[in-house]
Enzyme design. Structure first.
Site, short mmCIF file in Angstrom:
data_model
loop_
_atom_site.label_atom_id
_atom_site.label_comp_id
_atom_site.label_asym_id
_atom_site.label_seq_id
_atom_site.Cartn_x
_atom_site.Cartn_y
_atom_site.Cartn_z
N ARG A 101 12.80 90.33 20.57
CA ARG A 101 13.56 89.15 19.77
C ARG A 101 12.51 88.08 19.71
O ARG A 101 11.88 87.85 20.80
CB ARG A 101 14.88 89.05 20.43
CG ARG A 101 15.81 89.80 20.31
CD ARG A 101 16.44 89.96 18.92
NE ARG A 101 17.60 90.71 18.65
CZ ARG A 101 17.51 91.99 18.24
NH1 ARG A 101 16.38 92.53 18.14
NH2 ARG A 101 18.68 92.74 18.11
N GLU A 106 14.53 83.91 12.26
CA GLU A 106 14.66 84.89 11.22
C GLU A 106 15.93 84.62 10.30
O GLU A 106 16.73 83.96 10.85
CB GLU A 106 14.77 86.21 11.69
CG GLU A 106 13.55 86.82 12.42
CD GLU A 106 13.74 88.30 12.83
OE1 GLU A 106 14.50 89.02 12.15
OE2 GLU A 106 13.06 88.84 13.76
N HIS A 111 10.20 92.43 10.82
CA HIS A 111 11.21 93.17 11.69
C HIS A 111 11.68 94.62 11.12
O HIS A 111 12.52 94.83 10.89
CB HIS A 111 12.39 92.38 11.59
CG HIS A 111 13.57 92.37 12.60
ND1 HIS A 111 14.47 91.54 13.22
CD2 HIS A 111 13.65 93.60 13.40
CE1 HIS A 111 15.06 91.86 14.14
NE2 HIS A 111 14.77 93.16 14.49
#
Length: 333
Positions: free
Chosen positions: A245, A274, A295
């Protein structure tokens, strides 16, 4: 019971066709066919109506949203392993069960982590751009596009859960020395299998590593775990890889240190804000110092189908009056 009303299941994003078809068969499923991200207002409307909500990591199910949920909402079946997008404690207080999809993305994410561990020191994206850019490749020379060997280097894994261990198995095969920091030391048999060295102190590990791989979840305890202070401990010859993350790393500090030459580079598949990507990181990527991916660490068709099947099992088990297999409690975070 035959003839029982199907639960209303609201799905916030488009899922693989096989999963959506099965959901339509089993539930009164409201799907997101155009795959547009839900607004907060739409999420509020969903929790007011749904018996089951199926969100993803991009949906912020916080206390404000949960505070407007209807009495019939009893399950949030997250399509994803991490649940940092959901206020699990508030959900529990309101009598709402939260589930996730653990285990099914381990190998895919570990593959991508290993790809970045290779790509950054060996300058793979820079080399690919030479052949697809405007300039002409003039041919091989002995001193051009030199990267760094990873064989024999020290890999420091931050978070030695399923994914961290899968990364370690791959890295060991590439000749890397395995080191790790974790909340708890893993079982002796795992350490022996991986020939892994445990560091109780993250600071002491970071000082000594050639590559640092972030594989821990994002929780309040891991927010900016790699803070500006800790990033300064990393050696100038070392690389940072993150497929966990974005919030675990202080991105601005990382960018400053790479730009100054105090860290050699980074491979990042996740970002702190994001879908926005830090412009400093984009600039460094264009300069060949950083490899950026959107991602995609878990982005395989097989993985997405496995995730969807876990969501369905969790919903079906819950609706049948049993405890779902992948229930998440605040104490687990």
């Amino acid at each position: 019971m035959t003839g029982r009303k199907k639960p209303l299941v609201i799905v916030t994003r488009k899922l693989p066709d096989t999963i959506e078809t099965r959901m339509r068969e089993l539930f009164d499923a409201r799907l997101n066919l155009d795959d547009k991200p839900a607004t907060q207002a739409q999420l509020v409307e969903a929790v007011k109506l749904a018996d089951v909500l199926v969100p993803t990591v991009t949906d912020r199910i916080d206390a404000a949203v949960l505070g407007q949920s209807g009495e019939q909402l009893r399950l949030i079946a997250n399509f994803g392993n991490g649940v940092d997008n959901i206020d699990v404690a508030t959900a529990l207080q309101r009598g709402i069960t939260v589930t996730n999809t653990p285990g099914v993305l381990t190998e895919d994410t570990a593959d991508m982590t290993m790809a970045l561990i290779l790509a950054v020191p060996r300058r793979l994206t820079e080399g690919a751009q030479v052949l697809t850019g405007d300039g002409a490749w003039t041919g091989w020379t002995p001193t051009w596009m030199l990267g760094h060997r990873i064989w024999g280097k020290r890999l420091g894994i931050v978070g030695m859960g399923r994914i961290g261990q899968a990364v370690a198995r791959r890295a060991k095969a590439f000749g890397l020395q395995i080191h790790y920091h974790n909340r708890r030391r893993v079982a002796p048999r795992i350490e022996e299998e991986l020939n892994a060295t445990y560091w109780e102190s993250l600071d002491q590990m970071l000082v000594r590593m050639d590559i640092v791989s972030i594989n821990c979840p994002h929780t309040p305890a891991t927010y900016h775990l790699l803070s500006a202070r800790r990033l300064k401990l990393i050696r100038p010859q070392a690389y940072v890889v993150n497929t966990a993350r974005g919030e675990v790393i202080d991105e601005n500090a990382l960018a400053r240190l790479i730009e100054a030459g105090d860290i050699a580079g980074a491979g990042l598949d996740v970002f702190e804000h994001e879908p926005a990507v830090n412009p400093k990181l984009v600039k460094l990527a264009r300069a060949g110092k950083v490899v950026l991916l959107p991602h995609t660490g878990s982005a395989t068709l097989e993985g997405r189908i496995d995730m969807g099947e876990k969501v369905i099992i969790n919903i079906k088990t819950f609706m049948d009056g049993h405890r779902p297999p992948d229930r998440v409690l605040p104490s687990m975070l």
